[in-house]
Design a protein around this motif. Sequence first.
Motif, PDB file in Angstrom:
ATOM      1  N   ILE A  70      -2.150-110.341-114.067  1.00  0.00           N
ATOM      2  CA  ILE A  70      -3.715-110.707-114.964  1.00  0.00           C
ATOM      3  C   ILE A  70      -3.996-110.911-115.855  1.00  0.00           C
ATOM      4  O   ILE A  70      -4.878-111.557-116.422  1.00  0.00           O
ATOM      5  N   ASP A  71      -3.178-110.366-117.105  1.00  0.00           N
ATOM      6  CA  ASP A  71      -3.772-110.347-118.706  1.00  0.00           C
ATOM      7  C   ASP A  71      -3.519-112.163-118.695  1.00  0.00           C
ATOM      8  O   ASP A  71      -4.037-112.302-119.327  1.00  0.00           O
ATOM      9  N   GLU A  72      -2.554-112.040-118.596  1.00  0.00           N
ATOM     10  CA  GLU A  72      -1.898-113.772-118.500  1.00  0.00           C
ATOM     11  C   GLU A  72      -2.498-114.582-118.248  1.00  0.00           C
ATOM     12  O   GLU A  72      -2.625-115.354-118.213  1.00  0.00           O
ATOM     13  N   GLY A  73      -3.385-114.505-117.139  1.00  0.00           N
ATOM     14  CA  GLY A  73      -3.811-115.395-116.435  1.00  0.00           C
ATOM     15  C   GLY A  73      -5.597-115.791-116.800  1.00  0.00           C
ATOM     16  O   GLY A  73      -6.112-116.543-117.056  1.00  0.00           O
ATOM     17  N   ILE A  74      -5.835-114.184-117.029  1.00  0.00           N
ATOM     18  CA  ILE A  74      -7.358-114.097-117.520  1.00  0.00           C
ATOM     19  C   ILE A  74      -6.977-114.564-119.188  1.00  0.00           C
ATOM     20  O   ILE A  74      -8.331-115.684-119.432  1.00  0.00           O
ATOM     21  N   ASP A  75      -6.349-114.606-119.666  1.00  0.00           N
ATOM     22  CA  ASP A  75      -5.999-115.159-120.997  1.00  0.00           C
ATOM     23  C   ASP A  75      -5.927-116.556-121.262  1.00  0.00           C
ATOM     24  O   ASP A  75      -6.658-117.594-122.433  1.00  0.00           O
ATOM     25  N   PHE A  76      -5.288-117.398-120.172  1.00  0.00           N
ATOM     26  CA  PHE A  76      -5.203-118.592-120.058  1.00  0.00           C
ATOM     27  C   PHE A  76      -6.628-119.201-120.099  1.00  0.00           C
ATOM     28  O   PHE A  76      -6.849-120.177-120.083  1.00  0.00           O
ATOM     29  N   CYS A  77      -7.301-118.477-118.623  1.00  0.00           N
ATOM     30  CA  CYS A  77      -8.746-119.167-118.092  1.00  0.00           C
ATOM     31  C   CYS A  77      -9.918-119.604-119.029  1.00  0.00           C
ATOM     32  O   CYS A  77     -10.937-119.789-119.504  1.00  0.00           O
ATOM     33  N   LYS A  78      -9.542-118.259-120.570  1.00  0.00           N
ATOM     34  CA  LYS A  78     -10.131-117.879-121.419  1.00  0.00           C
ATOM     35  C   LYS A  78     -10.487-119.800-122.719  1.00  0.00           C
ATOM     36  O   LYS A  78     -11.300-120.144-122.798  1.00  0.00           O
ATOM     37  N   ASP A  79      -9.226-120.126-122.132  1.00  0.00           N
ATOM     38  CA  ASP A  79      -8.646-121.868-123.178  1.00  0.00           C
ATOM     39  C   ASP A  79      -9.372-122.440-122.093  1.00  0.00           C
ATOM     40  O   ASP A  79      -9.440-123.076-122.662  1.00  0.00           O
ATOM     41  N   TYR A  80      -8.295-122.439-120.372  1.00  0.00           N
ATOM     42  CA  TYR A  80      -8.753-123.869-119.885  1.00  0.00           C
ATOM     43  C   TYR A  80      -9.531-122.734-118.525  1.00  0.00           C
ATOM     44  O   TYR A  80      -9.047-122.631-117.613  1.00  0.00           O
ATOM     45  N   PRO A  81     -10.987-122.878-118.664  1.00  0.00           N
ATOM     46  CA  PRO A  81     -12.380-122.758-117.701  1.00  0.00           C
ATOM     47  C   PRO A  81     -11.620-122.903-116.732  1.00  0.00           C
ATOM     48  O   PRO A  81     -11.710-123.941-116.756  1.00  0.00           O
ATOM     49  N   VAL A  82     -12.222-122.336-115.108  1.00  0.00           N
ATOM     50  CA  VAL A  82     -12.131-122.696-114.294  1.00  0.00           C
ATOM     51  C   VAL A  82     -13.814-122.292-113.927  1.00  0.00           C
ATOM     52  O   VAL A  82     -13.888-121.487-113.892  1.00  0.00           O
ATOM     53  N   PHE A  83     -13.999-123.196-112.915  1.00  0.00           N
ATOM     54  CA  PHE A  83     -15.682-123.434-112.742  1.00  0.00           C
ATOM     55  C   PHE A  83     -15.755-123.686-111.038  1.00  0.00           C
ATOM     56  O   PHE A  83     -15.160-123.593-110.306  1.00  0.00           O
ATOM     57  N   LEU A  84     -16.828-123.293-110.915  1.00  0.00           N
ATOM     58  CA  LEU A  84     -17.735-123.051-109.215  1.00  0.00           C
ATOM     59  C   LEU A  84     -18.426-123.842-109.115  1.00  0.00           C
ATOM     60  O   LEU A  84     -19.335-123.977-109.338  1.00  0.00           O
ATOM     61  N   GLN A  85     -18.020-124.149-107.551  1.00  0.00           N
ATOM     62  CA  GLN A  85     -19.402-125.320-106.919  1.00  0.00           C
ATOM     63  C   GLN A  85     -19.520-124.693-105.290  1.00  0.00           C
ATOM     64  O   GLN A  85     -18.603-124.940-104.940  1.00  0.00           O
ATOM     65  N   VAL A  86     -20.131-124.612-105.143  1.00  0.00           N
ATOM     66  CA  VAL A  86     -20.687-124.173-103.656  1.00  0.00           C
ATOM     67  C   VAL A  86     -21.710-125.648-103.143  1.00  0.00           C
ATOM     68  O   VAL A  86     -23.335-125.353-103.487  1.00  0.00           O
ATOM     69  N   ASP A  87     -21.470-126.190-102.058  1.00  0.00           N
ATOM     70  CA  ASP A  87     -22.469-126.877-101.304  1.00  0.00           C
ATOM     71  C   ASP A  87     -23.079-127.903-102.809  1.00  0.00           C
ATOM     72  O   ASP A  87     -24.613-128.127-102.614  1.00  0.00           O
ATOM     73  N   GLY A  88     -22.590-128.128-103.506  1.00  0.00           N
ATOM     74  CA  GLY A  88     -22.669-129.315-104.729  1.00  0.00           C
ATOM     75  C   GLY A  88     -23.589-128.486-105.959  1.00  0.00           C
ATOM     76  O   GLY A  88     -24.247-129.416-106.525  1.00  0.00           O
TER      77      GLY A  88
END
Length: 491
Positions: free
Chosen positions: A34-52
Amino acid sequence: MRRKIRWMLITLLVLLITGQVVYADNVDITQQDIDEGIDFCKDYPVFLQVDGMDVSSDVPPVIIKERTLLPARAVFESMGAAVTWNEEARLVEVSLGTSTVQLTIDSKTAFVNGKQVAMDVPAMIIDSRTLIPVRFVGESLACGIGWNDTSRTVIITSPKINEITTISAIDVVTESEEEEKFYRVIIQGEDVIEGYKSFAYDDPNRFGIDIKGAALMMEDDSVDVDNDMIQSVRFSQFEEDSVRVVVDLNEKVLGKVSFSSDNNNLYIDFDKDQVKEYENLGDVTVDGLDVVDWRATGKLVAIDPGHGGKDTGSQAIRDGVEILNEKDINLDIALRLNRMLQAAGVSTYILRETDASINIYDRPALANTANASLYISVHNNSTDKNPNARGVEVYYNSKESESNYGIYSKHLAEVAYQELFSTLGTLGRGAKNEPAYIVLNRTEMPAIIIEGAFLSNTDDLKLMMTDEFRENYAKSVAKAIIQILNESVKE
């Protein structure tokens, strides 16, 4: 075309919840992952789109061990769903149209419309927000899921929401006509039938169901039947979005409800063998217990013998010698209870019948999965602080969901306590509300924990070593359960 696509999505959901589609992987995630995933996504964030539309949340999506997890509330509320959180049970409940989704934190078992769904990773809390695997979102609610690698965006398309299903035909057929083994009521929908609630009454005998999200489109309001079990079938638009079907019976028998493979047809089966089996029970069992009311035979009682395997529970040790392990007496009593209840016509599900280990979080999950109506945890007590402490006590946790069962934990605990106190020959310590216990706060149904006596007390231990104590323990609990089940159907 739209209807065809929707059918394909619904078929995927039906396959998932009936166990035909399962996750290939069962991933274990550690805190380091979990910690490694959070740290990675701080540098390479993931975004979210629902119905455009871009969706933001104070806790963004995160990728952990190659699994993408999304903020539950942000996702579902963007689709127009209602999201509630039960702090005690650590349970997220989502309502979208006629569909309901329930997820328990740290559990790989979820429920979609009351059916068990396995997840490859559990829902988890990160920075005080619930995150759920994107795969579950796609398969549990038939959402479209996509990924834009360039922008690192999860793209979700909301499902087509089924608000109302038309009921176009109701008929009665005889299955296995040569033997006349059972009769089937067929309720035909023009679309997916997504939920129902059943009930039974006597004087006269009736079994019925209310079909949620349904509209009746039939000229008639009844079906005449000519057989030895069913008099007639009546139906009406009971509420604006609910169709009621009532089967008038010649026998005291519960209907068994099932669905067609596409969930468009609902079946109610009435089995002649079930009538004979109930009649053969008589009025009183060999243990002197009343046979349960026929209307309560469909209510499932989950019996949980506490501890097991490497988990011995409390131990009675005298002069360095193990005299008794709690896990063993719990199992002995639970097996007796199971036998007594079945002899009285009660449907049971015992979590273990051998000296097996069961994780504490799996115990309520198993009962929830089985759709139990009651949960009974069999235990015995011990303390290192006071060797004079002795007696029986029963714990409960009052929950809002109990109203759905017509049974209440507090009343069950009080009835069980009085029966145990009057027969076990030890002191009484009362029925106590305790919401902190996992098996009480994570069970959907009413639940109690029974602590019969103290292994650490010399007088209680002498009692516990006798067959009479164990038999009285089981019989007292069985008597209380039968009383509560009978009260629930009479009310």
